[in-house]
Design an enzyme around this catalytic site. Sequence first.
Site, PDB file in Angstrom:
ATOM      1  NE  ARG A 195      -3.815   0.213  86.796  1.00 30.82           N
ATOM      2  CZ  ARG A 195      -2.785  -0.331  86.054  1.00 30.82           C
ATOM      3  NH1 ARG A 195      -2.477  -0.017  84.614  1.00 30.82           N
ATOM      4  NH2 ARG A 195      -1.714  -1.049  86.586  1.00 30.82           N
TER       5      ARG A 195
ATOM      6  CE  LYS B 272       5.262  -0.111  82.936  1.00 31.18           C
ATOM      7  NZ  LYS B 272       4.690   1.040  83.642  1.00 31.18           N
ATOM      8  CG  ASP B 273       7.334   2.838  86.578  1.00 31.07           C
ATOM      9  OD1 ASP B 273       6.874   3.336  85.632  1.00 31.07           O
ATOM     10  OD2 ASP B 273       7.048   2.216  87.310  1.00 31.07           O
TER      11      ASP B 273
ATOM     12  NE  ARG C 155      -1.488   7.069  88.042  1.00 28.17           N
ATOM     13  CZ  ARG C 155      -1.248   8.083  89.054  1.00 28.17           C
ATOM     14  NH1 ARG C 155      -1.403   9.455  88.697  1.00 28.17           N
ATOM     15  NH2 ARG C 155      -0.491   7.724  89.828  1.00 28.17           N
TER      16      ARG C 155
ATOM     17  NE  ARG D 243       0.110   0.739  78.395  1.00 28.89           N
ATOM     18  CZ  ARG D 243       0.296   0.462  79.798  1.00 28.89           C
ATOM     19  NH1 ARG D 243      -0.296   1.105  80.681  1.00 28.89           N
ATOM     20  NH2 ARG D 243       1.210  -0.491  79.920  1.00 28.89           N
TER      21      ARG D 243
END
Length: 319
Positions: free
Chosen positions: A150, A80-81, A144, A127
């Site tokens: 996180r 996805k990156d 982040r 999101r």
Amino acid sequence: MEKTIRIGTRDSELALWQANKVKEGLEQLDCRTEIVPVKSDGDIILDKPLYELGITGIFTKTLDIAMIQGRIDVAVHSMKDVPTALPKGIVQAAVLPRADAADVLVHKGDLSFLAKTGTIATGSLRRKAQWLHRYPEHFVENLRGNVNTRMRKLQDSEWQGAIFAAAGLERISPFTGTEINPDHCTALDWMIPAPAQGAMVAVALENDAYSKECLSKLNHRETEVCTHIERQFLRVLEGGCTAPIGAKAEIKDNQIAFTGVLLSPDGKKRHIIHREVTPDDYLRFGEACALEILESGGKETMNLIRLHETKGPDSKVSS
């Protein structure tokens, strides 16, 4: 003589886990490997959401350069990156079987805030937009860092929860010893994941026949097909900007079921599509779904998003 395949990766815990997964697979094929960690700007700059950095592929760019310079042979990424257009000379060599693609809300044990005003955290524009579409009275803070960072920020804050990728939580827990109370995790089955979320991809130089041949034996065809559709949907919609886009393709009963979504950054506008196709017709399926979104109002929303980016992240997007 067969060479040692140098596997480049970001040096975060999750990225190293992924690289080691590929290393294990290659070594089972009797390929010699070594891990070469490389730090990226995405790991260094933690005070801004990714979409504010204005760089596509921030986690992959450093590894691309290292590969082109001949310092590594293979790079492993969370798919996805990875930008939908790979740099010239670099090709997709293997897509590994996808893990859970869902998003998960990690909270503090009390979900009563969902029915009133609350604050959750995420660094993802996708999101954030989907959350605000469902909970327009809520606030979304930037978050982040790696999973442990996180989690610590969530516990030290007054936020009610934070959103994580299920695959990341599953992969990182045994690797770092991070323990997450399952009673404090709620799967967001209504939230459409990022294109290719949960999948890992290995890329190599186009002219590196040996590395490509070795990696091809790790390729998972079903995941390759589904992520192809999702990333094609993203590419056609995106047009070079960072947009709140979700996509998920699944193969069931010899049919590919696809759901895609485009939202405005504030979540007020949403364009969603559900379609099915046979596996034989998958090659242009993502493109067809994206064009349908654009023709049914998505083009105007993309124009708003581009205006939002031009004016800066603090500007308001009119809905």
